[in-house]
Design a protein around this motif. Sequence first.
Motif, PDB file in Angstrom:
ATOM      1  N   TYR A  34       4.890  -0.960   2.885  1.00  0.00           N
ATOM      2  CA  TYR A  34       4.445   0.379   2.479  1.00  0.00           C
ATOM      3  C   TYR A  34       5.535   0.970   1.608  1.00  0.00           C
ATOM      4  O   TYR A  34       6.690   1.094   2.025  1.00  0.00           O
ATOM      5  CB  TYR A  34       4.194   1.259   3.699  1.00  0.00           C
ATOM      6  CG  TYR A  34       3.696   2.649   3.326  1.00  0.00           C
ATOM      7  CD1 TYR A  34       2.344   2.877   3.097  1.00  0.00           C
ATOM      8  CD2 TYR A  34       4.590   3.709   3.174  1.00  0.00           C
ATOM      9  CE1 TYR A  34       1.881   4.130   2.739  1.00  0.00           C
ATOM     10  CE2 TYR A  34       4.138   4.965   2.815  1.00  0.00           C
ATOM     11  CZ  TYR A  34       2.780   5.174   2.599  1.00  0.00           C
ATOM     12  OH  TYR A  34       2.330   6.408   2.231  1.00  0.00           O
ATOM     13  N   ILE A  35       5.182   1.358   0.376  1.00  0.00           N
ATOM     14  CA  ILE A  35       6.149   1.868  -0.588  1.00  0.00           C
ATOM     15  C   ILE A  35       6.113   3.388  -0.603  1.00  0.00           C
ATOM     16  O   ILE A  35       5.042   3.997  -0.564  1.00  0.00           O
ATOM     17  CB  ILE A  35       5.873   1.296  -1.996  1.00  0.00           C
ATOM     18  CG1 ILE A  35       6.005  -0.220  -1.967  1.00  0.00           C
ATOM     19  CG2 ILE A  35       6.817   1.886  -3.036  1.00  0.00           C
ATOM     20  CD1 ILE A  35       5.755  -0.889  -3.307  1.00  0.00           C
ATOM     21  N   VAL A  36       7.281   3.997  -0.682  1.00  0.00           N
ATOM     22  CA  VAL A  36       7.383   5.451  -0.640  1.00  0.00           C
ATOM     23  C   VAL A  36       8.008   5.967  -1.927  1.00  0.00           C
ATOM     24  O   VAL A  36       8.549   5.217  -2.738  1.00  0.00           O
ATOM     25  CB  VAL A  36       8.231   5.906   0.572  1.00  0.00           C
ATOM     26  CG1 VAL A  36       7.563   5.532   1.870  1.00  0.00           C
ATOM     27  CG2 VAL A  36       9.639   5.294   0.495  1.00  0.00           C
ATOM     28  N   GLY A  37       7.928   7.282  -2.104  1.00  0.00           N
ATOM     29  CA  GLY A  37       8.618   7.947  -3.196  1.00  0.00           C
ATOM     30  C   GLY A  37       8.020   7.665  -4.567  1.00  0.00           C
ATOM     31  O   GLY A  37       6.878   7.221  -4.709  1.00  0.00           O
ATOM     32  N   LEU A  38       8.827   7.911  -5.589  1.00  0.00           N
ATOM     33  CA  LEU A  38       8.379   7.745  -6.973  1.00  0.00           C
ATOM     34  C   LEU A  38       8.039   6.299  -7.297  1.00  0.00           C
ATOM     35  O   LEU A  38       7.245   6.030  -8.203  1.00  0.00           O
ATOM     36  CB  LEU A  38       9.470   8.239  -7.939  1.00  0.00           C
ATOM     37  CG  LEU A  38       9.801   9.736  -7.872  1.00  0.00           C
ATOM     38  CD1 LEU A  38      10.938  10.059  -8.830  1.00  0.00           C
ATOM     39  CD2 LEU A  38       8.576  10.571  -8.206  1.00  0.00           C
ATOM     40  N   LYS A  39       8.609   5.377  -6.565  1.00  0.00           N
ATOM     41  CA  LYS A  39       8.331   3.964  -6.832  1.00  0.00           C
ATOM     42  C   LYS A  39       6.862   3.638  -6.613  1.00  0.00           C
ATOM     43  O   LYS A  39       6.305   2.755  -7.292  1.00  0.00           O
ATOM     44  CB  LYS A  39       9.200   3.090  -5.932  1.00  0.00           C
ATOM     45  CG  LYS A  39       9.157   1.608  -6.285  1.00  0.00           C
ATOM     46  CD  LYS A  39       9.670   1.352  -7.698  1.00  0.00           C
ATOM     47  CE  LYS A  39      11.143   1.657  -7.831  1.00  0.00           C
ATOM     48  NZ  LYS A  39      11.660   1.310  -9.183  1.00  0.00           N
ATOM     49  N   TYR A  93       0.840  -1.198   0.000  1.00  0.00           N
ATOM     50  CA  TYR A  93       0.000   0.000   0.000  1.00  0.00           C
ATOM     51  C   TYR A  93       0.873   1.245   0.000  1.00  0.00           C
ATOM     52  O   TYR A  93       2.048   1.225   0.375  1.00  0.00           O
ATOM     53  CB  TYR A  93      -0.980  -0.011   1.176  1.00  0.00           C
ATOM     54  CG  TYR A  93      -0.369  -0.031   2.570  1.00  0.00           C
ATOM     55  CD1 TYR A  93      -0.556   1.030   3.445  1.00  0.00           C
ATOM     56  CD2 TYR A  93       0.377  -1.119   3.031  1.00  0.00           C
ATOM     57  CE1 TYR A  93      -0.028   1.013   4.727  1.00  0.00           C
ATOM     58  CE2 TYR A  93       0.909  -1.144   4.305  1.00  0.00           C
ATOM     59  CZ  TYR A  93       0.708  -0.079   5.149  1.00  0.00           C
ATOM     60  OH  TYR A  93       1.235  -0.098   6.410  1.00  0.00           O
ATOM     61  N   PHE A  94       0.276   2.355  -0.475  1.00  0.00           N
ATOM     62  CA  PHE A  94       1.041   3.592  -0.623  1.00  0.00           C
ATOM     63  C   PHE A  94       0.075   4.754  -0.759  1.00  0.00           C
ATOM     64  O   PHE A  94      -0.936   4.672  -1.457  1.00  0.00           O
ATOM     65  CB  PHE A  94       1.970   3.526  -1.837  1.00  0.00           C
ATOM     66  CG  PHE A  94       1.448   2.711  -2.989  1.00  0.00           C
ATOM     67  CD1 PHE A  94       0.644   3.269  -3.963  1.00  0.00           C
ATOM     68  CD2 PHE A  94       1.750   1.356  -3.076  1.00  0.00           C
ATOM     69  CE1 PHE A  94       0.158   2.518  -5.018  1.00  0.00           C
ATOM     70  CE2 PHE A  94       1.271   0.585  -4.130  1.00  0.00           C
ATOM     71  CZ  PHE A  94       0.461   1.172  -5.111  1.00  0.00           C
TER      72      PHE A  94
END
Length: 625
Positions: free
Chosen positions: A217-222, A136-137
């Motif tokens: 939990y994915i962050v940034g542009l990714k 999720y992000f």
Amino acid sequence: MKVSTAVPEVIYLSDDDETVIVSSNVKNCTAVKQSSFNQSSSSNGNDDLSDWLSIQSQDILQIPELLSNWTNVLQKPMVIQCINVRFGIIEFQVEKQSVFLKETEIEMKLKGQSKGRSLENLNIKLAYSDVVRFVYFYESRPPAALIQVRKEFADLFEQFIPSADEEGLAFDPMSKDERRRHVLLQLKPISSDVEKNNIPAIYHYLKARSPRMSICYIVGLKSQEVYNLSRFGNPSSSSSSSPPTQLSTISPADLIPKTVFLNHNRIRFDLTRDDLMCLTEGEFLNDTIIDFYLQYIYYEILTREDRRRTYLFNSFFYTRLTRKSNGDDSSVPASIRRYNRVKRWLRHVDIFKKTFLIIPINQYTHWYLAIICFHNSVETDTDLLVVNDNSSMLSTPQAAMSKPNTSFFIPNNSIQSMQSASTKTNGEDGHDHITTLSNERNRIDVIDDTDEVQTDTSLSEDENSMTTINNNNNNRTGDSNSISTTSVKRPCIIIFDSLKVGSKACVIATLREFLMLEYEHKKLRLLKSPSQKKHYNVEMIKGIISHVPQQPNFYDCGLYVLQYAECFFKYPLINFTSAEVPTNWCDKEIMNSKRKQILSVINQHALTIKEQTTLNGTLSAKVTN
């Protein structure tokens, strides 16, 4: 909101002996007992994300411990605010925009269509034992959650919701098409403070109930790349088959803040560098650019006659109408509270002398357009009495169909839904505070935190029926010669949405309510007789979801709103019962150059450096509504 008594169809997949026991009074519920399995040995159970979009450790947030005051929250079912859910390439709307994390499963109450089949009251329960990975992000646009499931669950889904096409199963975890492999939840944008609490809460809630589930939990542009890959099949664009779009470049001179005037220097916009950066390819248009270009359309493209019969709301109107504030008077009904927030905006305007009301709306970081048409032609009680008297003298169906402005589309399924709907329970603010799912062993209480009109079943059915009409006209829309040439003008609220995100039933009902209260506030006291009263209800002013050209990506919604508004007057609609649009509304070449066109208009109306230095600064920087 009326809660339908129709029993939900439930797809239920479980590995727990106890959870397959279904109450005898719950019908249409299929409980499937799957054999036990070793998740760690499954080919889908690989927790390593490094081979997927080259996700590195820096792309994954190290989840902090949950705050002590949130510990008790984990003991109860958790609600994730969610707009829609996609199983592979099949999209469903989420009832009350809530997905529930429960003790043993994720529960979703949905509605949608598959292979022409309408699916209502669909209750899908996804057992945690069938979830391999939960990603999720909140930093993507829109925020999302991605669920990878076992093949067995997808097989069960196909059994109940057949959706295969010429390319294979629409939802298949083993597919080579990334769009078909996952369950994709489009989350509702939330404030940064709520986000900080939600990120660890979701993680710890799921980990406590399914320790073997891979959660991150994915962050940034990714995060945007992951969303694009799952939604469009390509990490950088909306279509892997289409050639990459050449990004619009903006020169340093174009990014210099500008003062721009419209309407013979009566309307002023001060555009900042951030405003102008919105015109870069891949960026969302902000409210300043939206308002500027709509004003440009109004004053420089519309004819004098079109301006006379049109009123343009600014982009904050609907937000203000539906946003709760500390100044709300809790002693009055919710409808009055909504109206009180905006009634001063129109104190010098009589919208009932207008034919068209243009309303740009931004919800959940998505722009779409509402246009209210011919609301000044709603019939009075006297008109309806005359129609009823005349209809009693009409002896044939053909004669009855010939009556002008008196035929209103009321689908049969709406009538049935109204007859079968149960009595609603309203809170003091006029909202339905509690919705009870029909499966008593999984009773869930939902608090509704929105401040739109909560629509009843008949309105939702009405909207779906109108949408279906337009969807059935897909082939006709592609041929300008086949569009109906019969002019049909009737009061209606038309939604032009380039992404069709979520149901618009509440929006249509809220705008209809606003019309009714504005009419009662300004017009009732001027009537000479009660029989002259007009009624702004669902029978008198219908909601229509227009089948319009769709955006090819996730960021061009603002461009399409501006193009819809411009073409509404350049290439007018003919039939206002289905709102079919001509094919030249959103020509591909026009849309590809729209950002440059807007920038060109800005530069044409900007003051020169010399003019800016001599500006006395006394002009108002406020844009009129």
